[in-house]
Design a protein around this motif. Structure first.
Motif, mmCIF file in Angstrom:
data_model
loop_
_atom_site.group_PDB
_atom_site.id
_atom_site.type_symbol
_atom_site.label_atom_id
_atom_site.label_comp_id
_atom_site.label_asym_id
_atom_site.label_seq_id
_atom_site.Cartn_x
_atom_site.Cartn_y
_atom_site.Cartn_z
ATOM 1 N N UNK A 16 0.854 -1.184 0.000
ATOM 2 C CA UNK A 16 0.000 0.000 0.000
ATOM 3 C C UNK A 16 0.888 1.231 0.000
ATOM 4 N N UNK A 17 0.718 2.079 -1.012
ATOM 5 C CA UNK A 17 1.446 3.344 -1.022
ATOM 6 C C UNK A 17 1.032 4.167 0.184
ATOM 7 N N UNK A 18 1.933 4.993 0.647
ATOM 8 C CA UNK A 18 1.665 5.886 1.768
ATOM 9 C C UNK A 18 1.503 7.297 1.224
ATOM 10 N N UNK A 19 0.451 8.014 1.594
ATOM 11 C CA UNK A 19 0.291 9.373 1.067
ATOM 12 C C UNK A 19 1.541 10.214 1.322
ATOM 13 N N UNK A 20 1.997 10.900 0.286
ATOM 14 C CA UNK A 20 3.219 11.698 0.404
ATOM 15 C C UNK A 20 3.107 12.726 1.517
ATOM 16 N N UNK A 21 1.910 13.262 1.734
ATOM 17 C CA UNK A 21 1.757 14.301 2.769
ATOM 18 C C UNK A 21 1.944 13.757 4.180
ATOM 19 N N UNK A 126 9.072 2.201 -6.113
ATOM 20 C CA UNK A 126 8.065 2.328 -5.059
ATOM 21 C C UNK A 126 8.030 1.076 -4.194
ATOM 22 N N UNK A 127 7.938 -0.087 -4.835
ATOM 23 C CA UNK A 127 7.859 -1.346 -4.084
ATOM 24 C C UNK A 127 9.138 -1.635 -3.312
ATOM 25 N N UNK A 136 6.343 5.347 1.060
ATOM 26 C CA UNK A 136 6.651 5.846 -0.280
ATOM 27 C C UNK A 136 5.372 6.080 -1.065
ATOM 28 N N UNK A 137 5.456 7.038 -1.999
ATOM 29 C CA UNK A 137 4.321 7.378 -2.834
ATOM 30 C C UNK A 137 4.826 7.843 -4.191
ATOM 31 N N UNK A 138 4.143 7.409 -5.250
ATOM 32 C CA UNK A 138 4.482 7.774 -6.624
ATOM 33 C C UNK A 138 3.558 8.905 -7.039
ATOM 34 N N UNK A 168 9.880 9.439 -0.649
ATOM 35 C CA UNK A 168 10.250 8.395 0.309
ATOM 36 C C UNK A 168 10.570 9.041 1.647
ATOM 37 N N UNK A 169 10.067 8.441 2.712
ATOM 38 C CA UNK A 169 10.358 8.943 4.046
ATOM 39 C C UNK A 169 9.820 8.005 5.103
ATOM 40 N N UNK A 170 9.714 8.525 6.293
ATOM 41 C CA UNK A 170 9.188 7.754 7.414
ATOM 42 C C UNK A 170 7.688 7.975 7.478
ATOM 43 N N UNK A 171 6.977 6.882 7.529
ATOM 44 C CA UNK A 171 5.525 6.927 7.584
ATOM 45 C C UNK A 171 5.069 7.436 8.945
ATOM 46 N N UNK A 172 4.153 8.409 8.956
ATOM 47 C CA UNK A 172 3.652 8.939 10.232
ATOM 48 C C UNK A 172 2.283 8.377 10.594
ATOM 49 N N UNK A 173 1.578 7.833 9.605
ATOM 50 C CA UNK A 173 0.291 7.195 9.887
ATOM 51 C C UNK A 173 -0.036 6.229 8.758
#
Length: 192
Positions: A16-21, A126-127, A136-138, A168-173
């Motif tokens: 599952x992609x993570x929203x860039x925001x 992404x994967x 990560x999000x494309x 790409x970064x650390x997922x916050x939620x």
């Protein structure tokens, strides 16, 4: 006889992609990013043309590009909300990798296959980032399709275009699961 890789299949079935925001620092450093880029570069590439390349955007570059978005937006007829949203995608990102499609001359390989290869690189990148534990999000967006923006901001030449930008970064939620395609409505089985 097949040799299944159940862990890889489980990842693909649940990715599952993570929203860039929602991505924040820290982002992968160069040592952590290199295997992700290496995995992405193993994408299908008919004719071994390498019709793509990477541009890694770190914080300073992302801030510079956010400013360029704000400069270019009015010239392109973007409203204030669209400009602010596009600028924040750059400004708030801890790291982004631009996958640049390069149209190369080839008598054997159609240009559309080079485009497909660049898209495959985006998905593999992404994967690989997700499989490495990063969020990560494309994305792309209107600015990445503006010739002045990509030439001035990214240094692209006339035979290059942005295939995608992988933030790409650390997922916050963790985002909630979203509806997926109904396999029965998108699959046709041909037996003869």
């Amino acid at each position: 006889m097949p040799h299944p890789n159940p862990d890889a299949m489980a990842f693909l079935l649940s990715r599952r992609s993570r929203p860039a925001k929602t991505l924040r620092a820290p982002a992968p450093d160069r040592a952590a990013l290199e295997p992700i880029l290496t995995a992405a570069a193993r994408s299908p590439d008919h004719g071994k043309l390498e019709p793509w390349r990477f541009i890694v955007l770190e914080r300073g570059a992302l801030h510079r590009l956010a400013g360029l978005v704000e400069e270019r937006g009015p010239d392109l007829g973007q409203d204030a909300d669209q400009i602010a949203k596009a600028a924040s995608a750059y400004r708030d990102s801890p790291l982004a990798v631009v996958v640049v499609e390069i149209q190369k001359s080839s008598e054997k390989i159609p240009q559309i296959e080079m485009t497909y290869s660049a898209g495959a690189v985006c998905l593999a990148l992404l994967n690989a980032a997700l499989a490495s534990g990063w969020g990560a999000n494309w994305l792309s967006g209107w600015a990445s399709h503006d010739r002045a923006f990509v030439e001035q901001g990214l240094g692209l030449s006339a035979d290059e275009r942005v295939a995608g930008i992988i933030h790409i970064g650390t997922e916050t939620s963790a985002p909630p699961e979203r509806p997926r395609p109904d396999l029965d409505t998108i699959t046709e089985w041909v037996t003869e």
